[in-house]
Each structure stands twice: as C-alpha cells, then as structure tokens.
Design a protein around this motif. Sequence first.
Motif, PDB file in Angstrom:
ATOM      1  N   THR A 170       0.808  -1.232   0.000  1.00  0.00           N
ATOM      2  CA  THR A 170       0.000   0.000   0.000  1.00  0.00           C
ATOM      3  C   THR A 170       0.834   1.272   0.000  1.00  0.00           C
ATOM      4  N   GLY A 171       2.110   1.169   0.326  1.00  0.00           N
ATOM      5  CA  GLY A 171       2.942   2.364   0.422  1.00  0.00           C
ATOM      6  C   GLY A 171       3.816   2.568  -0.804  1.00  0.00           C
ATOM      7  N   PHE A 172       4.678   3.554  -0.710  1.00  0.00           N
ATOM      8  CA  PHE A 172       5.603   3.894  -1.796  1.00  0.00           C
ATOM      9  C   PHE A 172       7.024   3.770  -1.261  1.00  0.00           C
ATOM     10  N   SER A 173       7.887   3.096  -2.009  1.00  0.00           N
ATOM     11  CA  SER A 173       9.252   2.855  -1.549  1.00  0.00           C
ATOM     12  C   SER A 173      10.038   4.158  -1.454  1.00  0.00           C
ATOM     13  N   ALA A 174      10.442   4.505  -0.229  1.00  0.00           N
ATOM     14  CA  ALA A 174      11.277   5.693  -0.041  1.00  0.00           C
ATOM     15  C   ALA A 174      12.649   5.471  -0.663  1.00  0.00           C
ATOM     16  N   PHE A 175      13.121   4.233  -0.639  1.00  0.00           N
ATOM     17  CA  PHE A 175      14.391   3.885  -1.281  1.00  0.00           C
ATOM     18  C   PHE A 175      14.320   4.228  -2.764  1.00  0.00           C
ATOM     19  N   PHE A 176      13.263   3.785  -3.422  1.00  0.00           N
ATOM     20  CA  PHE A 176      13.085   4.082  -4.849  1.00  0.00           C
ATOM     21  C   PHE A 176      12.946   5.580  -5.068  1.00  0.00           C
ATOM     22  N   GLY A 177      12.162   6.235  -4.218  1.00  0.00           N
ATOM     23  CA  GLY A 177      11.915   7.656  -4.390  1.00  0.00           C
ATOM     24  C   GLY A 177      13.176   8.489  -4.316  1.00  0.00           C
ATOM     25  N   GLN A 178      14.089   8.120  -3.421  1.00  0.00           N
ATOM     26  CA  GLN A 178      15.321   8.882  -3.246  1.00  0.00           C
ATOM     27  C   GLN A 178      16.218   8.822  -4.479  1.00  0.00           C
ATOM     28  N   PHE A 179      16.266   7.665  -5.133  1.00  0.00           N
ATOM     29  CA  PHE A 179      17.179   7.482  -6.262  1.00  0.00           C
ATOM     30  C   PHE A 179      16.531   7.723  -7.629  1.00  0.00           C
ATOM     31  N   ASN A 180      15.248   8.063  -7.634  1.00  0.00           N
ATOM     32  CA  ASN A 180      14.558   8.250  -8.915  1.00  0.00           C
ATOM     33  C   ASN A 180      13.752   9.536  -8.977  1.00  0.00           C
TER      34      ASN A 180
END
Length: 418
Positions: free
Chosen positions: A74-84
């Motif tokens: 249900t959430g959004f990956s903060a890991f992905f968000g930081q690098f993209n």
Amino acid sequence: MTGTIDDVTALFEAPAGRGALAGVVVLDITRVVAGPFCSQILADLGATVIKIENPAEPDYARGFPPFLGGDETTGFSAFFGQFNRNKLGLTLDLSAERGKELLRTLVGKAHVLVENFRPGTMDKLGVGWNELKEVNPALVYTALSGFGQTGPHRRRPAYDNSAQATGGLWSMNGYPDRPPIRVGTIIGDLAATMYGVIGTLAALRHAEATGQGQLVDVSQQDSVLSLTENAVVSYTVEGKVPTPLGNEHPFVKPYELYECKDGFVFFGGYTDKFWRLTCEMFGQPEVADDPAADTMAKRFTPEVYEAKVKPQLLEWFSSRTKAELEELAGDVVPLSAIKTIDEVVNDPHIAARDMVVDVEYPDFGVLRMFGQPIKLGVTPARPRGLAPQVGEHTDVLLRALADLDDEAIAGLRADQVI
C-alpha cells in the motif's frame, strides 16, 4: 502534430527553474541504485530524464523498504523515491519488436542513454550501443556494469559486494585479528554512479562540440579499485599487500577513532602544527616538546604512537562529550564527532547545506531524503522532485516524442508493449 524534446521539457519544467543541464534528454534504462542514482544526479542538475521500465517487470527497487504511507503493498518505496526523483516514467517492453522501434524513436531525440544491465543484454535485445549509434551518432551511451564491457569476466553477474570483493576493498577493511568486513554501504554501486556521471558529462561535452557520441564504459570493480588509496602503489613499489587496520590509517598517526565520554570522535591532528595546537588547546603545551614525539615522523612510528600519543589523546578525550570536544576544537584542529544518522539528519550544518530535503507525495506523505551535494552558484540543483509511478508519463511522452495518438497508445497497451 510531431512533438519535440522541448515540448516535453516545457511540460515538466521544475518550479525552481532550469538547471545547468536543461535541454539534455536522458533515457534511463536502469534498475536498483548504480544506474538510477547516476541519472538522478543528471535530473537534479536539470536534465529531462525519462525512466523506462518493463510494464510487467518494473524496477524491483520499488519493492525495497522503507515504505512511505503504508507497507510493501500500500505504500511507496522511499528507497526508490530517493534514487529516482525528478524523472518521468515510461513503460516499454524491449523484448517486443514494437517496443524496440519506440526506443529507437526516442533515441533519435535524446542525448544520453544510461543502462546497467550485464554486458551483452542490450545487444541481445537489438538495442545495444552498436545498434543505437546508427540511429543517433551523437548519442552518449553510458553502460554501468559489474566488470565492464570488455575483459574475460565481463559477463559475470555482479552486485555491490562483488565489486568490494574483487576490487580489493573488502580485503583491506576490518580489524587485523578478524575476517575482513565489507564497507558499511554500497560503495561499489555508488562509486560506479559517480564515475558514470563524470564520464557522461565528459562525453556529452565532446558530443556537443563534434556531433560524435561514444560509449561510456564504467565497471564497479574498476571504480572500487580506484578507491583503495595507496594500496596499489604500496604493492607495486614495496611489495606490501594491505590488510585490515581497523580504524587506523596505513601510516598517518594520530588519525583514527577515539572514545570520549558519550561516544567516539575522529581526530586527525597529525601535523606538527596541529599537534602543537592540540596540546595548547588542552592546556598542556609542554607535551608538544616531548623529544620522543616532537615531530610528525616520530609520531608516525607505531611504537611511539601507542606509547606516547594515543594514551595522551584518550586521557584528554575521556572526560568530555562529543559536543564539548567539537566546540573546543572549533575551527582550530580537525576533530569531528562520529555521528549516528539521526544526529546527522538533525545537524544544523546539514540543514544549512540543504542536504536533507522534504518532498510531498500526495498519496503517501512527506519523504525526507538526502539532498544534492553538488552546489552550483548560478544554476543550482533541484533535489526536491518526485519519483514517477510506473509508467506515469507514458501517454504524454509517446504523444510528444513518437507522434502517437490515443488510439495507437491504447493498442500498444492492449498488446502489453507499454
């Protein structure tokens, strides 16, 4: 209507204004960290970066924790968000012939393509460097991989740890009486990222001046090897094979971690000037005149360091906190608290440098992530950007850059090409 790159750039112009790389279009066919971080830096600096993912198998870093506003479903990956961050999202199945055709169309209007597949993968798909340079002779094709595009190990699968292991860094890290320890971050990925950015910008400058593109080949193993400081020349000149030293430097002393009242500090006052200033700072200027340790060369001697220098430092530091020692050292001698990440994130100097930024994801909440360390005086970077949802901008990009109408786009989606 035939779209142009300028049309796309205008649609997604950042509120902060155009960056140093404004007008540069980057096709990002990467996953996880090394490739995505490379293109993220270009995006922060103003490039229009189009992240291309397989519609059925997008970047699996989207499933990496932690998750903003929920869990892995249900959430959004903060890991992905930081690098993209600061990228546009496009889905494209490069195994489908129509997907390859669309990529070639995009390449004809781009300046840079970044990929981080195992060497040979893009060639098998028919969209490798040799094919795409025929489409766009000015293309800068940046390929990040574990072992590079050439050499007997080029096809070996690799992760960050592969690079740390084969680049020599792992063998040097840790303590003398214990097995080697990996560096506590993905330094193989991150080193390749930095060299990828440097190589891309160098090749881009050449392409802009001459119209000639080129392959930028960056290996994680090569990148790690270049981070081993004096290890290579120690071996080639003196025959010494570096081994783990714990927190010590191979020859500079004092230059390591020291315990204090509430934790640890780094102290590196090894020069004669800094050593004398340190002795004065702690109210014992006479220590600097001790004939057994009154020169840098003497203090570099392990026996002198262990007998005279280190015990003195531990005596000075043990009764003071990290904050007290930092305040005492001030701008005079190199002493720094060894901070945990929570202390770093809340450090006022980090805040002053804009190195922790907040970005609002409408459906998930506020993401706090690291900022952009490259500070440009005239065209500042713009780290406060969203990462795209899977294929978020597919339709508008294909209309603008591939001259497709809604019916054609719907047909591609029905055929699972996008």
